[in-house]
Design a protein around this motif. Structure first.
Motif, PDB file in Angstrom:
ATOM      1  N   PRO B 146       0.842  -1.207   0.000  1.00 27.71           N
ATOM      2  CA  PRO B 146       0.000   0.000   0.000  1.00 27.71           C
ATOM      3  C   PRO B 146       0.874   1.253   0.000  1.00 27.71           C
ATOM      4  O   PRO B 146       1.638   1.484   0.939  1.00 27.71           O
ATOM      5  CB  PRO B 146      -0.797  -0.127   1.300  1.00 27.71           C
ATOM      6  N   THR B 147       0.754   2.026  -1.046  1.00 25.96           N
ATOM      7  CA  THR B 147       1.669   3.172  -1.179  1.00 25.96           C
ATOM      8  C   THR B 147       1.394   4.242  -0.128  1.00 25.96           C
ATOM      9  O   THR B 147       2.292   5.000   0.241  1.00 25.96           O
ATOM     10  CB  THR B 147       1.595   3.753  -2.609  1.00 25.96           C
ATOM     11  N   ASP B 148       0.161   4.276   0.400  1.00 21.08           N
ATOM     12  CA  ASP B 148      -0.146   5.252   1.454  1.00 21.08           C
ATOM     13  C   ASP B 148       0.511   4.868   2.786  1.00 21.08           C
ATOM     14  O   ASP B 148       0.589   5.689   3.690  1.00 21.08           O
ATOM     15  CB  ASP B 148      -1.661   5.411   1.633  1.00 21.08           C
ATOM     16  N   LEU B 149       0.960   3.618   2.900  1.00 27.34           N
ATOM     17  CA  LEU B 149       1.566   3.156   4.158  1.00 27.34           C
ATOM     18  C   LEU B 149       3.044   2.815   3.990  1.00 27.34           C
ATOM     19  O   LEU B 149       3.598   2.041   4.763  1.00 27.34           O
ATOM     20  CB  LEU B 149       0.816   1.918   4.675  1.00 27.34           C
ATOM     21  N   ARG B 150       3.695   3.370   2.974  1.00 27.29           N
ATOM     22  CA  ARG B 150       5.081   2.993   2.700  1.00 27.29           C
ATOM     23  C   ARG B 150       5.992   3.199   3.907  1.00 27.29           C
ATOM     24  O   ARG B 150       6.917   2.436   4.144  1.00 27.29           O
ATOM     25  CB  ARG B 150       5.635   3.763   1.490  1.00 27.29           C
ATOM     26  N   ASP B 151       5.718   4.258   4.688  1.00 26.45           N
ATOM     27  CA  ASP B 151       6.572   4.553   5.844  1.00 26.45           C
ATOM     28  C   ASP B 151       6.619   3.405   6.847  1.00 26.45           C
ATOM     29  O   ASP B 151       7.582   3.265   7.592  1.00 26.45           O
ATOM     30  CB  ASP B 151       6.047   5.789   6.585  1.00 26.45           C
ATOM     31  N   ALA B 152       5.543   2.596   6.875  1.00 23.21           N
ATOM     32  CA  ALA B 152       5.452   1.548   7.885  1.00 23.21           C
ATOM     33  C   ALA B 152       6.492   0.455   7.685  1.00 23.21           C
ATOM     34  O   ALA B 152       6.888  -0.218   8.634  1.00 23.21           O
ATOM     35  CB  ALA B 152       4.053   0.940   7.878  1.00 23.21           C
ATOM     36  N   THR B 153       6.935   0.273   6.455  1.00 21.88           N
ATOM     37  CA  THR B 153       7.834  -0.856   6.193  1.00 21.88           C
ATOM     38  C   THR B 153       9.111  -0.479   5.458  1.00 21.88           C
ATOM     39  O   THR B 153       9.994  -1.317   5.304  1.00 21.88           O
ATOM     40  CB  THR B 153       7.101  -1.906   5.317  1.00 21.88           C
ATOM     41  N   TYR B 191      -1.484   6.215   8.158  1.00 21.61           N
ATOM     42  CA  TYR B 191      -2.145   5.918   9.432  1.00 21.61           C
ATOM     43  C   TYR B 191      -2.393   7.182  10.272  1.00 21.61           C
ATOM     44  O   TYR B 191      -3.522   7.387  10.754  1.00 21.61           O
ATOM     45  CB  TYR B 191      -1.338   4.874  10.208  1.00 21.61           C
ATOM     46  N   PRO B 192      -1.378   8.049  10.433  1.00 19.58           N
ATOM     47  CA  PRO B 192      -1.674   9.312  11.138  1.00 19.58           C
ATOM     48  C   PRO B 192      -2.786  10.114  10.449  1.00 19.58           C
ATOM     49  O   PRO B 192      -3.623  10.734  11.118  1.00 19.58           O
ATOM     50  CB  PRO B 192      -0.344  10.071  11.107  1.00 19.58           C
ATOM     51  N   TYR B 193      -2.793  10.073   9.127  1.00 19.32           N
ATOM     52  CA  TYR B 193      -3.839  10.807   8.388  1.00 19.32           C
ATOM     53  C   TYR B 193      -5.210  10.197   8.662  1.00 19.32           C
ATOM     54  O   TYR B 193      -6.198  10.920   8.878  1.00 19.32           O
ATOM     55  CB  TYR B 193      -3.528  10.790   6.891  1.00 19.32           C
ATOM     56  N   LEU B 194      -5.291   8.862   8.710  1.00 16.13           N
ATOM     57  CA  LEU B 194      -6.566   8.195   8.975  1.00 16.13           C
ATOM     58  C   LEU B 194      -7.109   8.605  10.348  1.00 16.13           C
ATOM     59  O   LEU B 194      -8.296   8.922  10.500  1.00 16.13           O
ATOM     60  CB  LEU B 194      -6.397   6.672   8.922  1.00 16.13           C
ATOM     61  N   LEU B 195      -6.204   8.599  11.352  1.00 17.98           N
ATOM     62  CA  LEU B 195      -6.668   8.912  12.713  1.00 17.98           C
ATOM     63  C   LEU B 195      -7.015  10.384  12.899  1.00 17.98           C
ATOM     64  O   LEU B 195      -7.734  10.741  13.850  1.00 17.98           O
ATOM     65  CB  LEU B 195      -5.621   8.480  13.756  1.00 17.98           C
ATOM     66  N   SER B 196      -6.526  11.211  12.001  1.00 12.20           N
ATOM     67  CA  SER B 196      -6.843  12.642  12.143  1.00 12.20           C
ATOM     68  C   SER B 196      -8.342  12.891  11.933  1.00 12.20           C
ATOM     69  O   SER B 196      -8.870  13.908  12.364  1.00 12.20           O
ATOM     70  CB  SER B 196      -6.007  13.479  11.162  1.00 12.20           C
ATOM     71  N   GLN B 197      -9.043  11.927  11.301  1.00 11.47           N
ATOM     72  CA  GLN B 197     -10.498  12.086  11.141  1.00 11.47           C
ATOM     73  C   GLN B 197     -11.201  12.056  12.503  1.00 11.47           C
ATOM     74  O   GLN B 197     -12.303  12.567  12.648  1.00 11.47           O
ATOM     75  CB  GLN B 197     -11.067  10.973  10.253  1.00 11.47           C
ATOM     76  N   PHE B 202      -0.867  12.570  15.945  1.00  6.70           N
ATOM     77  CA  PHE B 202       0.391  12.015  16.472  1.00  6.70           C
ATOM     78  C   PHE B 202       1.507  13.060  16.423  1.00  6.70           C
ATOM     79  O   PHE B 202       1.607  13.848  15.485  1.00  6.70           O
ATOM     80  CB  PHE B 202       0.833  10.808  15.632  1.00  6.70           C
ATOM     81  N   ASP B 203       2.370  12.985  17.451  1.00  6.43           N
ATOM     82  CA  ASP B 203       3.646  13.710  17.411  1.00  6.43           C
ATOM     83  C   ASP B 203       4.746  12.754  16.958  1.00  6.43           C
ATOM     84  O   ASP B 203       5.667  13.147  16.232  1.00  6.43           O
ATOM     85  CB  ASP B 203       3.998  14.266  18.790  1.00  6.43           C
ATOM     86  N   THR B 204       4.673  11.521  17.466  1.00  5.23           N
ATOM     87  CA  THR B 204       5.653  10.504  17.066  1.00  5.23           C
ATOM     88  C   THR B 204       4.917   9.194  16.840  1.00  5.23           C
ATOM     89  O   THR B 204       3.906   8.901  17.501  1.00  5.23           O
ATOM     90  CB  THR B 204       6.728  10.274  18.159  1.00  5.23           C
ATOM     91  N   TYR B 205       5.447   8.424  15.915  1.00  5.10           N
ATOM     92  CA  TYR B 205       4.881   7.100  15.673  1.00  5.10           C
ATOM     93  C   TYR B 205       6.006   6.209  15.150  1.00  5.10           C
ATOM     94  O   TYR B 205       6.590   6.493  14.099  1.00  5.10           O
ATOM     95  CB  TYR B 205       3.740   7.161  14.656  1.00  5.10           C
ATOM     96  N   GLY B 206       6.341   5.165  15.885  1.00  2.00           N
ATOM     97  CA  GLY B 206       7.410   4.264  15.434  1.00  2.00           C
ATOM     98  C   GLY B 206       7.831   3.338  16.544  1.00  2.00           C
ATOM     99  O   GLY B 206       7.163   3.239  17.587  1.00  2.00           O
ATOM    100  N   GLY B 207       8.930   2.631  16.318  1.00  2.00           N
ATOM    101  CA  GLY B 207       9.422   1.708  17.338  1.00  2.00           C
ATOM    102  C   GLY B 207      10.318   0.641  16.746  1.00  2.00           C
ATOM    103  O   GLY B 207      10.760   0.737  15.591  1.00  2.00           O
ATOM    104  N   LEU B 208      10.554  -0.360  17.548  1.00  2.00           N
ATOM    105  CA  LEU B 208      11.484  -1.430  17.168  1.00  2.00           C
ATOM    106  C   LEU B 208      10.925  -2.243  15.997  1.00  2.00           C
ATOM    107  O   LEU B 208       9.738  -2.574  15.966  1.00  2.00           O
ATOM    108  CB  LEU B 208      11.710  -2.350  18.379  1.00  2.00           C
TER     109      LEU B 208
END
Lengths: 228, 411
Positions: B146-153, B191-197, B202-208
């Motif tokens: 999913p190109t809208d979620l590229r940051d996730a992976t 994902y941050p864009y989805l939750l903005s509805q 979010f200020d930060t989103y990420g992890g191990l």
């Protein structure tokens, strides 16, 4: 019935024999800094797919590609197994994911020979009928050949003073038969200046290779460059 | 729409004038290579707006570009970096990022290490999903990439161990990559864009992020199979409005992983002008939300089968079928507001996408793609995949047909 007796011999030639790199329309040329005189087909593929940057004897190598042409097509088909488009996609994948660099691409055989001759570690391919100078020609060991057989003692040929002074050079091509123990059994001159050939022949007779289960015939090219 | 097409045509003409020559220069007698790429797309949909664009009116907000520099320092050591920027509807929004930047040391063909920001090995195309010119399709199968979620992976800040081993008896080659690092999402991601509805920002989103990839180049020429696994431990922090008391204003918000993993299996066969590939991905995301007071289990399953055939030197046709299904279950107080979505036969919980593409290579550095998507479903759930309520205020229609035009250049 008698023909069946030849089968083991034919099989041995196929399995353990070496072939001249020019078979199939191309010959593999390398900068004289590359110590190896032969390269396996698998090694050649790995080098040109940027998976390896050195040969089994530790020689640094960097591939040089032709932009197009018959030799280019023949080389890709026979040794790389990819079309030019697919190979370019492979290189771009490496370049844009940070896992490799784009190899040097040159427009003609003459440019390749010139570049390979002056660039340490360079390895390329040219039309098999093209005369070459200042580079060495690598033998390609086919699948099944003993890939561990390598040169362990190399005696450099003397360059006759007179010829060097007169700037007479060239490449001597020899067919070298190596015993199972690794010593050179016989040497046959395939081409080159007769005086330089004599000098090369004397040196090569002293070479020692690693042991092998069978006798091997290897084609060796020795360049004599009057302007080193 | 006509104006958009004219804009796109002009962009293509301009792209063709770009001097697409890779640049090289010497630093301390070492060659530094400089490469770059850019792409521009145009999307028109007949029903829902797609990929955060106002695509039902025709949208050209589909641009990306990047550039890199790399140097082989020694036979074994290589260094390089690439920046990347994009604008995709309401995502990206021209915020440049460091795409990758690392040092790579290869001890042996079977052992190498990379350290820095490294692209994540996941399936066939995760690490190349931004590189349009490498692919037949203008959009890779969105069930897997999913190109809208590229940051996730797309990458992790950490290290890889990798290598390849030739198997005896001509059994092919095994390549492996094992990695661990930190994933850090852009706040301009899906994902941050989805939750903005829901007024969650979010200020930060990420992890191990850690995992591995194992692929086997089989003895059958051109046939590759492989598997990837990725585990994550993700934390998101920001602000939100209490859904039970919206008048109370913004409050601190956090969510974090109970479990987060991806399994992916893939195969590819290439022979001459034909290429066929297929992948399956399962993504399970068990997230404690609203500071742990509620939980959301999302289970995404996607697969595709794709084929491409080069009919002429400059023309390739391709097609794929992509299948995406999502279920979402919420526990805790929030369950009263968000119903469970478990029936994947509903259009809200699946996207079945049939795609046909023509790729025209104008030269080695410039291509144009024309692609049709025929989608059943819109897969709008607690985790996104292309369709967002914010740009579909009238509600979703069950089917969407899309025309995608895209051009890209590289040097």
């Amino acid at each position: 019935m008698k023909s069946y007796r030849l089968l083991p011999l034919v099989a041995a030639v196929v399995m353990f024999g070496s072939v001249h790199a020019s078979a199939g329309g191309v010959k593999i040329v390398a900068n004289p800094s590359v110590r190896a005189d032969s390269i396996t087909a698998a090694e050649l593929r790995s080098v040109f797919l940027a998976e390896k940057r050195s040969l089994r004897d530790g020689s640094h190598v960097e591939p040089v590609l032709a932009k197009s042409g018959m030799a280019h097509e023949a080389f890709l088909k026979r040794y790389i197994g990819k079309s030019d488009d697919v190979l370019q996609t492979h290189y771009r994948t490496l370049v844009f994911t940070g896992t490799g660099l784009m190899p040097k691409v040159l427009a003609s055989d003459a440019e390749i020979i010139h570049y390979v001759g002056k660039t340490k570690g360079a390895i390329g391919y040219v039309d098999s009928d093209l005369p070459v100078e200042g580079v060495k020609i690598l033998t390609i060991l086919q699948a099944g050949a003993n890939t561990e057989r390598r040169l362990i003692t190399r005696v450099e040929p003397e360059y006759p003073d007179t010829l060097q002074r007169l700037r007479i050079g060239g490449t001597v091509r020899l067919s070298v038969t190596v015993s199972p123990k690794g010593s050179v059994d016989s040497v046959q001159v395939l081409g080159g200046n007769p005086i330089l050939s004599e000098s090369a022949l004397k040196a090569v007779k002293q070479w020692v290779y690693t042991a092998s289960p069978s006798q091997t015939t290897i084609e060796v090219s020795i360049p004599f460059n009057p302007r080193p | 729409m006509r104006r958009r097409i004219v804009e796109l045509a002009l962009m293509c003409l301009c792209a063709g004038q770009i001097g697409v020559q890779a640049q090289e220069f010497k630093v301390f007698d070492r060659t530094v290579q400089f490469h770059g790429f850019a792409s521009q797309g145009f999307v028109y949909t007949d029903q829902n707006n797609w990929l955060t664009m106002h695509s039902s009116q025709g949208s050209g907000a589909f641009t990306d570009f990047g550039a890199n520099a790399s140097m082989q320092v020694t036979d074994k050591l290589r260094v390089g970096a690439q920046f990347y920027d994009r604008n995709l509807g309401n995502l990206g929004e021209w915020h440049p990022s460091l795409d990758w930047a690392f040092a790579d040391y290869r001890f042996k063909p079977w052992l190498g290490i990379r350290g820095g920001k490294v692209k994540t090995a996941l399936g066939l195309y995760n690490d190349t999903q931004d590189l349009d010119f490498l692919h037949t399709f203008a959009l890779l199968p969105q069930s897997i990439y999913p190109t809208d979620l590229r940051d996730a992976t797309i990458a992790h800040l950490g290290g890889d161990i990798y290598g390849s081993v030739s198997l005896r008896h001509h059994l092919g080659t095994i390549s492996y990559t094992a990695y661990a690092g930190h994933r850090s999402d852009s706040m301009h991601s899906g994902y941050p864009y989805l939750l903005s509805q829901h007024q969650t920002y979010f200020d930060t989103y990420g992890g191990l992020q850690y995992g591995g990839d194992l692929r086997w180049n089989t003895p059958v020429s051109g046939f590759l199979v492989g598997a990837s696994r990725m585990n994550e431990d993700i934390t998101g922090k920001g602000l939100t409005i209490n859904p039970f008391n919206p008048g109370a204003g913004l409050l601190p918000y956090s969510e974090f992983s109970k479990a987060d993993w991806t399994n992916q299996f893939y195969g590819e066969y290439a022979a001459g002008k034909l290429r066929i590939d297929a992948e399956y991905r399962r993504y399970v995301r068990d997230q404690l939300i609203f500071g742990g007071t509620s939980a959301n289990l999302t289970d995404v399953r996607g697969w595709y089968v794709a084929g491409a055939y080069r009919v002429a030197k400059r023309l390739e046709f391709g097609s794929y079928y992509s299948c995406y299904a999502i279920t979402s279950v919420i526990w805790g107080p929030l369950a009263a507001l968000a119903p469970n979505q478990t029936d994947t036969s509903l259009p809200a919980n699946h996207i079945y996408d049939q795609v046909v593409t023509a790729r025209i290579d104008l030269n080695k550095f410039w291509n144009i793609k024309i692609e049709g998507h025929f989608m059943d479903g819109y897969g709008n759930s607690t985790y996104p995949d292309g369709f967002y309520p914010q740009v579909n205020l009238q509600g979703f229609k069950p089917n969407t047909n899309a025309l995608v035009l895209k051009t890209s250049v590289n040097f």
